[in-house]
Design a protein around this motif. Sequence first.
Motif, PDB file in Angstrom:
ATOM      1  N   GLY A 147       0.786  -1.229   0.000  1.00 42.21           N
ATOM      2  CA  GLY A 147       0.000   0.000   0.000  1.00 42.21           C
ATOM      3  C   GLY A 147       0.817   1.278   0.000  1.00 42.21           C
ATOM      4  N   GLN A 186       3.064  -0.160  -8.525  1.00 39.41           N
ATOM      5  CA  GLN A 186       2.025  -1.184  -8.650  1.00 39.41           C
ATOM      6  C   GLN A 186       0.830  -0.592  -9.370  1.00 39.41           C
ATOM      7  OE1 GLN A 186       1.458  -4.314  -5.622  1.00 39.41           O
ATOM      8  NE2 GLN A 186      -0.541  -3.389  -5.253  1.00 39.41           N
ATOM      9  N   ALA A 187       0.326  -1.324 -10.363  1.00 39.15           N
ATOM     10  CA  ALA A 187      -0.811  -0.831 -11.149  1.00 39.15           C
ATOM     11  C   ALA A 187      -1.645  -2.004 -11.630  1.00 39.15           C
ATOM     12  CB  ALA A 187      -0.336  -0.001 -12.339  1.00 39.15           C
ATOM     13  N   ALA A 188      -2.941  -1.761 -11.757  1.00 36.06           N
ATOM     14  CA  ALA A 188      -3.874  -2.770 -12.265  1.00 36.06           C
ATOM     15  C   ALA A 188      -4.204  -2.470 -13.713  1.00 36.06           C
ATOM     16  CB  ALA A 188      -5.148  -2.781 -11.426  1.00 36.06           C
ATOM     17  N   LEU A 254      -2.856  -7.498 -11.950  1.00 33.82           N
ATOM     18  CA  LEU A 254      -2.167  -6.511 -11.122  1.00 33.82           C
ATOM     19  C   LEU A 254      -0.663  -6.733 -11.245  1.00 33.82           C
ATOM     20  CD1 LEU A 254      -2.578  -4.269  -8.913  1.00 33.82           C
ATOM     21  CD2 LEU A 254      -2.389  -6.109  -7.225  1.00 33.82           C
ATOM     22  N   ARG A 290      -5.075   1.439 -13.847  1.00 33.25           N
ATOM     23  CA  ARG A 290      -5.315   2.056 -12.540  1.00 33.25           C
ATOM     24  C   ARG A 290      -4.030   2.035 -11.728  1.00 33.25           C
ATOM     25  NH1 ARG A 290      -8.297  -1.517 -10.304  1.00 33.25           N
ATOM     26  NH2 ARG A 290      -6.867  -2.202  -8.649  1.00 33.25           N
ATOM     27  N   ASP A 292      -1.910   2.146  -8.672  1.00 36.28           N
ATOM     28  CA  ASP A 292      -2.306   1.748  -7.321  1.00 36.28           C
ATOM     29  C   ASP A 292      -1.422   2.387  -6.255  1.00 36.28           C
ATOM     30  OD1 ASP A 292      -3.899   0.173  -5.487  1.00 36.28           O
ATOM     31  OD2 ASP A 292      -2.144  -1.106  -5.233  1.00 36.28           O
ATOM     32  N   LYS A 293      -0.110   2.203  -6.383  1.00 36.07           N
ATOM     33  CA  LYS A 293       0.799   2.755  -5.381  1.00 36.07           C
ATOM     34  C   LYS A 293       2.225   2.646  -5.910  1.00 36.07           C
ATOM     35  CE  LYS A 293       3.077  -0.945  -3.554  1.00 36.07           C
ATOM     36  NZ  LYS A 293       4.458  -0.997  -3.013  1.00 36.07           N
ATOM     37  N   SER A 476      -6.009   2.597  -1.738  1.00 37.59           N
ATOM     38  CA  SER A 476      -7.150   1.673  -1.832  1.00 37.59           C
ATOM     39  C   SER A 476      -6.908   0.485  -0.922  1.00 37.59           C
ATOM     40  CB  SER A 476      -7.330   1.187  -3.281  1.00 37.59           C
ATOM     41  OG  SER A 476      -6.168   0.522  -3.733  1.00 37.59           O
TER      42      SER A 476
END
Length: 480
Positions: A147, A186-188, A254, A290, A292-293, A476
């Motif tokens: 995260g 990190q990404a989706a 992911l 998306r 993510d972090k 998230s």
Amino acid sequence: MIAPFIADYITQHQARFSALSDAIWDVPETRFDETRSSALLADALAEEGFEVARGVGGLDTAFIASFGSGRPVIAILGEFDALAGLSQKAACAQPEALVENGNGHGCGHNLLGTAGLAAAFAVKAWMQANSTGGTVRFYGCPGEEGGSGKTFMVREGLFNDVEAAVTWHPEGFSGMFNLSTLANIQAAFQFKGVAAHAANSPHLGRSALDAVTLMNTGANFLREHIVQEARLHYAVTNSGGVSPNVVQADAEVLYLIRAPELPQAQAIYQRVINIARGAALMTDTQLTVRFDKACSNYRPNRALEAVMVGFLHQFGLPDYSDAERAFAAEIRATLSEDDLRNARLNAARTGGEAGQAWIEKQCDKLFMDEVAPYQITQALLYGSTDVGDVSWMTPTAQCFAPCFTFGTPLHTWQLVAQGRTSIAHKGMLLAAKVMAATTLTLLENPEALASCRAEFDQARQAQPYQCPIPEGISPSKLAV
């Protein structure tokens, strides 16, 4: 005088700290969902007389607890999040979940945050007894596991006035965390297609699962063409359903991208995006990315490490009972030779040239009987931590303390099983002593702090900080 005072204080209150650590172990919560864990720590700090600000930086489970006033401001970092799927009974030398598919503290963060709290308590006691000026802050940092909670906190300016920070991590040995780490992103990648009957009208379908498969294939080819220290990890988080007779209209994968430096990770990330675009074109599906972090690589501060390593040696190593050694032997029996070989490699790396001789001397001991040698090294730890972003904002040092039998891999049931035992408590309390004494040295010795700041300022001038998480990206929760 500092070390004996700290040792006496931590020892006097060790039952309280051990009980708090166990209470957090009992309620394992994943990233940004650590409501009870965060409250346990924040409430204890408030009861001790700290001024506690909760929900800071736009993170519901983040908090800052402060004592004292004025400068310098020294931060002690604490984490408390768990990992999904690692539920395990305590003090049990075989895999046995408490809750099927439940969470578990597979990285010892129940210990990590509690040791920071114990250190802050001890620092406060000294400040009151000796009228010490300055401010000590405990940072309750959520979402380290996947995260990058600290990176969000840095982005929101919560460390802007901090003059130094200390932290630690549970390990199988005592030594310095003196290695740089990998930056990550990190990404989706979500693909939207068209559902259809897979036999009667497959020509009408557009398979999002095919897009995920093609993307993963392309990423596998990319691995040959990136720096050798880089890493690409992925998990298919939505396969589009369980029926093979339906063309899957929705699918998601992911990706976690790591590299020694943030610009390298960012460049690889753009290449992964291009692979995803190609997969969408090949399957006539729509792609949504998306973010993510992300987190930066860890930047060691050698002047601050020199202060901390002195206290590691001064406080020494725990003593273990026959019962503790017997349980450690049971755990060791569940580990493979590869586990032990990897642990030796990682431990030796922290000691530079002297590390290999030290690890050979320790051989196959259940518990190391010497602190790992400290040398300045340019070696990498092949993992990531959001402490990295704190280290780009202020001088930061962190140590390892022994909380489980040597060889235990992180993120495993064996570590969860040991995390609620007296073995873990002893390492936690040692870390608390080291962090408290280091913090007080910075509060009471302006020359030591100035040396840390001078090294930091020189590095910061040569390479300014760039937050890896863009504005507008919100943390998230982990879907489990």
